[in-house]
Scaffold this motif. Structure first.
Motif, PDB file in Angstrom:
ATOM      1  N   HIS A   1      -6.170   2.380  -3.288  1.00 49.21           N
ATOM      2  CA  HIS A   1      -5.349   2.852  -2.168  1.00 49.21           C
ATOM      3  C   HIS A   1      -6.097   2.210  -0.665  1.00 49.21           C
ATOM      4  O   HIS A   1      -5.527   1.946   0.200  1.00 49.21           O
ATOM      5  CB  HIS A   1      -5.275   4.383  -2.002  1.00 49.21           C
TER       6      HIS A   1
ATOM      7  N   ALA B   1      -5.071  -0.536   2.148  1.00 51.25           N
ATOM      8  CA  ALA B   1      -5.178  -0.349   3.355  1.00 51.25           C
ATOM      9  C   ALA B   1      -6.213  -1.062   4.171  1.00 51.25           C
ATOM     10  O   ALA B   1      -5.701  -1.411   5.359  1.00 51.25           O
ATOM     11  CB  ALA B   1      -5.157   1.406   3.520  1.00 51.25           C
TER      12      ALA B   1
ATOM     13  N   ILE C   1      -7.733   4.662  -8.885  1.00 50.22           N
ATOM     14  CA  ILE C   1      -6.691   4.712  -7.960  1.00 50.22           C
ATOM     15  C   ILE C   1      -6.846   5.008  -6.718  1.00 50.22           C
ATOM     16  O   ILE C   1      -6.183   4.457  -5.777  1.00 50.22           O
ATOM     17  CB  ILE C   1      -5.514   5.899  -8.595  1.00 50.22           C
ATOM     18  N   THR C   2      -7.860   5.891  -6.233  1.00 49.71           N
ATOM     19  CA  THR C   2      -8.435   6.039  -4.855  1.00 49.71           C
ATOM     20  C   THR C   2      -8.947   4.828  -4.358  1.00 49.71           C
ATOM     21  O   THR C   2      -8.589   4.543  -2.928  1.00 49.71           O
ATOM     22  CB  THR C   2      -9.294   7.311  -4.849  1.00 49.71           C
TER      23      THR C   2
ATOM     24  N   VAL D   1       2.232   1.789  -3.595  1.00 46.46           N
ATOM     25  CA  VAL D   1       1.283   2.197  -4.317  1.00 46.46           C
ATOM     26  C   VAL D   1       1.126   3.590  -4.338  1.00 46.46           C
ATOM     27  O   VAL D   1       0.890   4.622  -5.323  1.00 46.46           O
ATOM     28  CB  VAL D   1      -0.038   1.247  -4.268  1.00 46.46           C
ATOM     29  N   SER D   2       1.034   4.053  -3.031  1.00 42.29           N
ATOM     30  CA  SER D   2       0.717   5.514  -2.658  1.00 42.29           C
ATOM     31  C   SER D   2       1.773   6.238  -3.362  1.00 42.29           C
ATOM     32  O   SER D   2       1.643   7.630  -3.343  1.00 42.29           O
ATOM     33  CB  SER D   2       0.607   5.582  -1.029  1.00 42.29           C
ATOM     34  N   GLN D   3       3.177   5.716  -3.399  1.00 44.93           N
ATOM     35  CA  GLN D   3       4.033   6.386  -3.768  1.00 44.93           C
ATOM     36  C   GLN D   3       4.323   6.520  -5.327  1.00 44.93           C
ATOM     37  O   GLN D   3       5.074   7.378  -5.685  1.00 44.93           O
ATOM     38  CB  GLN D   3       5.532   5.903  -3.358  1.00 44.93           C
TER      39      GLN D   3
ATOM     40  N   ALA E   1       0.808  -1.196  -0.004  1.00 48.69           N
ATOM     41  CA  ALA E   1      -0.147  -0.126  -0.081  1.00 48.69           C
ATOM     42  C   ALA E   1       0.818   1.401  -0.016  1.00 48.69           C
ATOM     43  O   ALA E   1       0.634   2.200  -0.755  1.00 48.69           O
ATOM     44  CB  ALA E   1      -0.967  -0.246   1.233  1.00 48.69           C
ATOM     45  N   LYS E   2       2.134   1.201   0.777  1.00 50.21           N
ATOM     46  CA  LYS E   2       2.894   2.477   0.717  1.00 50.21           C
ATOM     47  C   LYS E   2       3.318   2.561  -0.768  1.00 50.21           C
ATOM     48  O   LYS E   2       3.434   3.811  -1.070  1.00 50.21           O
ATOM     49  CB  LYS E   2       4.237   2.277   1.854  1.00 50.21           C
TER      50      LYS E   2
END
Length: 301
Positions: free
Chosen positions: A264, A268, A260-261, A71-73, A68-69
């Motif tokens: 995320h 999580a 994309i949202t 992907v968020s980056q 998750a981290k």
């Protein structure tokens, strides 16, 4: 005489040392035996299972958190033409959304759909005698083929991005964009194929039917993809970039129907579920161990 006295002294010393060593080994063996006995009194199979499950879930939770981290980056392309702005920074992890297209798609067998990724799985269903003696239906694979044609993602910006090795994407997310169709044919009084005859001879069963399952990523599907954006070594027309599984230090490679949202949030949430399960299983294991210890102390009292 002196030599004899010396030999006697050496022999006595060696015998004394051997006795001490033997006593030390005996004491160690006694201690280990009592330790094993004591531990066995507190050992609990359910508790151990909970501890092992908790450890596995902790690793899964850590993996989901890291994924998750990452992907968020990932750099989010608002439109595919934004890839031109990143040309000097490539390769890099990006997230993009667009429509699946292919110049040479695979034609599906159970429909007239055109597919960029195609999988066909055929099974003969046999009726065999189960352990209880009652007949059971068992599938036997007769065909399994996977195909990925050359395909790309496009949007209104007219900057297509080629996707390579899409079948290597995370299976749980890839399944969200695959269309599934099934066909089942019941047994009829007709001549069996060679494979069906062999299956009957091997299993001692009776042929009941044939099942065909088809999965495909159809042309025209809207997808979100997360992967490594790189400059294509062979540029065809305006197709200058490609998206591939990350090669630098690993990383997420996802193809999904989520935005994309939503992706995320889903990652999580999955990590949070694993974390709750870890706490639950750890608590249950501790309660079981303490309960076993209390019962042991009561029995000794």
């Amino acid at each position: 005489v002196s030599d004899s006295l010396f030999a006697v002294c050496v022999s006595a010393h060696a015998s004394k040392a051997a006795c001490k060593t033997s006593d030390s080994f005996a004491a160690t063996a006694t201690f280990m035996s009592s330790l094993r006995e004591e531990l066995s009194n507190y050992f609990s199979v359910p508790g151990s299972i909970c501890l092992v499950a908790g450890g596995w879930l902790a690793l899964a939770s850590q993996h989901c958190n890291e994924e998750a981290k990452r992907v968020s980056q990932a750099y989010v392309l608002d439109n595919l033409s934004d890839a031109n702005k990143l040309e000097r920074l490539l390769p890099m992890l990006v997230a993009l959304r667009g429509r699946v297209q292919s110049n040479d798609p695979k034609t599906c067998e159970l429909s007239d759909r055109k597919a960029a990724i195609h999988e066909i799985h055929e099974e003969d269903i046999m009726l065999i005698k189960g352990p209880s003696g009652a007949p059971e239906r068992k599938p036997f694979d007769t065909r399994h083929e996977c195909t990925e044609r050359e395909w790309y993602v496009t949007d209104d910006s007219r900057c297509p991005i080629k996707v390579v090795r899409g079948r290597e994407a995370l299976p749980s997310e890839l399944a969200t964009v695959l269309e599934v169709a099934q066909e089942y044919t019941e047994r009829r009084d007709m001549q069996h194929t060679a494979m069906q005859t062999v299956n009957q001879l091997i299993t001692g069963g009776r042929y009941q039917g044939h099942k065909k399952t088809e999965k495909c990523l159809p042309v025209g599907a809207i997808i979100t993809a997360v992967g490594e954006l790189a400059r294509s070594s062979i540029s065809t027309g305006n197709m200058r970039y490609l998206l591939r599984p990350p090669t630098l230090h690993g990383g997420p490679f996802l193809i999904t129907n989520k935005t994309i949202t939503e992706l995320h949030v889903a990652l999580a949430k999955r990590a949070g579920i694993y974390k709750v399960r870890v706490i639950h299983d750890g608590t249950v294991a501790a309660i079981i161990v303490l309960w076993e210890a209390a019962l042991h102390d009561i029995s000794r009292g």
